[in-house]
Design a protein around this motif. Structure first.
Motif, mmCIF file in Angstrom:
data_model
loop_
_atom_site.group_PDB
_atom_site.id
_atom_site.type_symbol
_atom_site.label_atom_id
_atom_site.label_comp_id
_atom_site.label_asym_id
_atom_site.label_seq_id
_atom_site.Cartn_x
_atom_site.Cartn_y
_atom_site.Cartn_z
ATOM 1 N N ASN A 110 1.240 -1.807 0.299
ATOM 2 C CA ASN A 110 0.282 0.012 -0.167
ATOM 3 C C ASN A 110 0.779 1.546 0.219
ATOM 4 O OD1 ASN A 110 -2.512 -1.522 0.181
ATOM 5 N ND2 ASN A 110 -2.130 -1.542 1.932
ATOM 6 N N GLY A 111 1.752 1.356 0.861
ATOM 7 C CA GLY A 111 3.072 2.667 1.111
ATOM 8 C C GLY A 111 3.777 2.309 0.063
ATOM 9 N N ILE A 112 3.915 0.639 -0.686
ATOM 10 C CA ILE A 112 5.008 1.524 -1.578
ATOM 11 C C ILE A 112 4.526 1.865 -3.381
ATOM 12 C CG2 ILE A 112 6.635 -0.237 -3.103
ATOM 13 C CD1 ILE A 112 7.276 -1.715 -0.968
ATOM 14 N N PHE A 113 3.348 1.903 -3.152
ATOM 15 C CA PHE A 113 3.006 2.113 -4.513
ATOM 16 C C PHE A 113 1.821 2.973 -4.551
ATOM 17 C CE2 PHE A 113 2.764 -2.478 -5.451
ATOM 18 C CZ PHE A 113 2.594 -2.586 -6.587
ATOM 19 N N GLU A 114 2.048 3.538 -3.646
ATOM 20 C CA GLU A 114 1.931 5.607 -3.184
ATOM 21 C C GLU A 114 2.393 6.084 -4.477
ATOM 22 O OE1 GLU A 114 -0.463 8.085 -2.181
ATOM 23 O OE2 GLU A 114 -1.336 6.471 -1.362
ATOM 24 N N GLY A 115 1.733 6.794 -5.384
ATOM 25 C CA GLY A 115 2.513 7.980 -6.169
ATOM 26 C C GLY A 115 3.142 7.415 -7.348
ATOM 27 N N ALA A 116 3.462 6.098 -7.630
ATOM 28 C CA ALA A 116 3.761 5.226 -8.722
ATOM 29 C C ALA A 116 3.460 5.266 -9.314
ATOM 30 C CB ALA A 116 4.024 3.597 -8.631
ATOM 31 N N LEU A 117 4.032 5.885 -10.974
ATOM 32 C CA LEU A 117 4.277 6.011 -12.380
ATOM 33 C C LEU A 117 3.324 4.872 -13.104
ATOM 34 C CD1 LEU A 117 3.140 8.515 -13.986
ATOM 35 C CD2 LEU A 117 5.046 7.911 -15.135
ATOM 36 N N GLY A 118 3.992 3.591 -12.875
ATOM 37 C CA GLY A 118 3.932 2.249 -13.125
ATOM 38 C C GLY A 118 5.218 1.267 -12.556
ATOM 39 N N ALA A 119 4.739 -0.107 -13.263
ATOM 40 C CA ALA A 119 5.409 -1.257 -12.387
ATOM 41 C C ALA A 119 5.663 -2.331 -13.843
ATOM 42 C CB ALA A 119 4.113 -1.566 -11.287
ATOM 43 N N VAL A 120 6.912 -3.018 -13.338
ATOM 44 C CA VAL A 120 7.226 -3.992 -14.034
ATOM 45 C C VAL A 120 7.149 -4.873 -13.353
ATOM 46 C CG1 VAL A 120 9.407 -5.141 -14.735
ATOM 47 C CG2 VAL A 120 9.626 -2.648 -15.107
ATOM 48 N N VAL A 121 6.039 -6.140 -13.912
ATOM 49 C CA VAL A 121 5.844 -7.289 -13.018
ATOM 50 C C VAL A 121 7.027 -8.298 -13.483
ATOM 51 C CG1 VAL A 121 4.018 -9.590 -12.980
ATOM 52 C CG2 VAL A 121 3.687 -7.225 -13.383
ATOM 53 N N LEU A 122 7.858 -8.874 -12.691
ATOM 54 C CA LEU A 122 8.823 -9.571 -13.045
ATOM 55 C C LEU A 122 7.810 -11.293 -12.730
ATOM 56 C CD1 LEU A 122 12.263 -8.820 -11.527
ATOM 57 C CD2 LEU A 122 12.300 -9.019 -13.629
ATOM 58 N N VAL A 123 8.210 -12.107 -13.992
ATOM 59 C CA VAL A 123 7.692 -13.327 -13.590
ATOM 60 C C VAL A 123 8.658 -15.170 -14.283
ATOM 61 C CG1 VAL A 123 6.259 -15.205 -15.504
ATOM 62 C CG2 VAL A 123 5.708 -12.597 -14.901
ATOM 63 N N ASP A 124 8.791 -15.910 -13.338
ATOM 64 C CA ASP A 124 9.794 -16.878 -13.965
ATOM 65 C C ASP A 124 8.383 -17.993 -14.316
ATOM 66 O OD1 ASP A 124 10.761 -19.270 -13.528
ATOM 67 O OD2 ASP A 124 11.400 -19.088 -11.614
ATOM 68 N N THR A 125 8.770 -18.541 -15.393
ATOM 69 C CA THR A 125 8.305 -19.694 -16.294
ATOM 70 C C THR A 125 7.915 -20.578 -15.543
ATOM 71 O OG1 THR A 125 9.744 -20.093 -17.754
ATOM 72 C CG2 THR A 125 8.760 -18.351 -17.899
ATOM 73 N N ARG A 126 8.655 -20.924 -14.776
ATOM 74 C CA ARG A 126 9.342 -22.146 -13.795
ATOM 75 C C ARG A 126 7.951 -21.782 -12.588
ATOM 76 N NH1 ARG A 126 15.234 -22.057 -11.490
ATOM 77 N NH2 ARG A 126 14.077 -20.341 -10.922
ATOM 78 N N ARG A 127 7.479 -20.869 -12.713
ATOM 79 C CA ARG A 127 6.443 -20.637 -11.313
ATOM 80 C C ARG A 127 5.720 -19.177 -11.785
ATOM 81 N NH1 ARG A 127 8.508 -18.604 -6.826
ATOM 82 N NH2 ARG A 127 10.242 -18.065 -8.026
ATOM 83 N N ILE A 128 4.638 -19.586 -13.139
ATOM 84 C CA ILE A 128 4.083 -18.256 -13.294
ATOM 85 C C ILE A 128 2.698 -18.413 -12.476
ATOM 86 C CG2 ILE A 128 2.259 -18.135 -15.288
ATOM 87 C CD1 ILE A 128 4.068 -19.540 -17.127
ATOM 88 N N GLU A 129 2.496 -19.706 -11.924
ATOM 89 C CA GLU A 129 1.440 -18.894 -11.074
ATOM 90 C C GLU A 129 1.535 -18.552 -9.752
ATOM 91 O OE1 GLU A 129 3.899 -22.807 -9.465
ATOM 92 O OE2 GLU A 129 3.270 -21.725 -11.090
ATOM 93 N N VAL A 130 2.573 -18.204 -9.550
ATOM 94 C CA VAL A 130 2.804 -16.911 -8.285
ATOM 95 C C VAL A 130 2.467 -15.320 -8.498
ATOM 96 C CG1 VAL A 130 4.389 -18.266 -7.104
ATOM 97 C CG2 VAL A 130 5.525 -16.900 -9.382
ATOM 98 N N SER A 131 2.699 -15.494 -10.470
ATOM 99 C CA SER A 131 2.225 -14.117 -10.144
ATOM 100 C C SER A 131 0.946 -13.888 -10.918
ATOM 101 C CB SER A 131 2.898 -14.225 -11.947
ATOM 102 O OG SER A 131 4.721 -14.243 -12.391
ATOM 103 N N PHE A 132 0.156 -14.855 -10.191
ATOM 104 C CA PHE A 132 -1.464 -14.080 -11.196
ATOM 105 C C PHE A 132 -1.966 -12.856 -10.022
ATOM 106 C CE2 PHE A 132 -2.139 -19.074 -12.894
ATOM 107 C CZ PHE A 132 -1.841 -18.815 -13.763
ATOM 108 N N GLU A 133 -1.756 -13.458 -8.702
ATOM 109 C CA GLU A 133 -1.829 -12.454 -7.915
ATOM 110 C C GLU A 133 -1.889 -10.970 -7.575
ATOM 111 O OE1 GLU A 133 -4.445 -11.193 -4.708
ATOM 112 O OE2 GLU A 133 -5.140 -12.793 -6.034
ATOM 113 N N VAL A 134 -0.629 -11.343 -8.200
ATOM 114 C CA VAL A 134 0.563 -9.478 -8.315
ATOM 115 C C VAL A 134 -0.633 -9.297 -9.991
ATOM 116 C CG1 VAL A 134 2.764 -8.679 -8.810
ATOM 117 C CG2 VAL A 134 2.983 -10.372 -7.640
ATOM 118 N N ILE A 135 -0.261 -9.588 -10.430
ATOM 119 C CA ILE A 135 -1.095 -8.760 -12.032
ATOM 120 C C ILE A 135 -2.481 -8.301 -10.997
ATOM 121 C CG2 ILE A 135 -2.196 -9.705 -14.277
ATOM 122 C CD1 ILE A 135 0.357 -10.888 -14.546
ATOM 123 N N THR A 136 -2.834 -9.437 -10.776
ATOM 124 C CA THR A 136 -4.365 -8.538 -10.327
ATOM 125 C C THR A 136 -4.160 -7.900 -9.218
ATOM 126 O OG1 THR A 136 -5.700 -11.074 -10.440
ATOM 127 C CG2 THR A 136 -6.314 -9.877 -8.954
#
Length: 206
Positions: A110-136
């Motif tokens: 919540n605090g880290i995202f305050e004022g953020a203009l954008g984001a980079v989502v890093l994905v590991d194809t060995r564990r794609i499922e850990v990215s689902f909640e992040v993107i949501t």
């Protein structure tokens, strides 16, 4: 005694110590992803200043709490955030904030995202499922983002269409490959985010 005359003149900060050089614009960018996808590595690789990290050794206290399938060999974790800086040019500086990957630390987002203009989502194809909640979470916050597949040597490779489908990404979200250990690769990933943000801004004003 005249204290005023005896005081040495106050020196300002050195140019190299200033977070925001004169005339430059600072932009906040967040590096996100699941546990062990390379966020700390990326910030450290691309930062032009010594990065701030809050990595701590994982202990038995996390047993039964942390669920890190596929990253069992990792013995450290970010408990607050990573911080770095990179100058895109003389007018634009990116301040990079890496989020903790452990779910029990996600309340800090919540605090880290305050004022953020954008984001980079890093994905590991060995564990794609850990990215689902992040993107949501990013979509819920309406934070523009690009997805960067971190090229781990032993990770499986998939076609772009397969990855988009697996991550439920729209065709407009940039999907790039990145080596979090390589500064030029990380810089190019951040540039792809800047281009995407400029495209979105142009669409809004059209």
């Amino acid at each position: 005694m005249d204290y005023a005359s005896s005081e040495a003149p106050t020196a300002g900060p050195r140019d190299t110590d200033m977070l925001l050089p004169h005339g430059a614009r600072g932009v906040k960018v967040v590096i996100v992803g699941g546990f062990g996808v390379g966020k700390t590595t990326m910030v450290g690789s691309v930062s032009e200043i010594p990065p701030l990290t809050t990595e701590e050794t994982m202990t038995q206290a996390g047993v039964g709490i942390d669920h890190n399938p596929g990253a069992e060999g990792k013995n450290t974790t970010t408990v607050a955030m990573d911080f770095g800086r990179i100058s895109i040019n003389r007018e634009l500086i990116l301040y990079l904030f890496g989020t903790p990957g452990q779910e029990r630390f996600w309340f800090l987002w919540n605090g880290i995202f305050e004022g953020a203009l954008g984001a980079v989502v890093l994905v590991d194809t060995r564990r794609i499922e850990v990215s689902f909640e992040v993107i949501t979470r990013l979509e819920d916050r309406r934070v523009p983002f690009v997805v960067a597949v971190n090229a781990f040597p032993e990770a499986p490779q998939y076609a772009v269409e397969e990855l988009r489908s697996a991550l439920a990404l729209s065709d407009t979200v940039p999907l790039v490959t990145c080596d979090a250990r390589d500064r030029a690769s990380c810089r190019d990933t951040l540039l792809s985010l800047m281009v995407y943000l400029c495209t979105l801004a142009a669409q809004e004003t059209a």
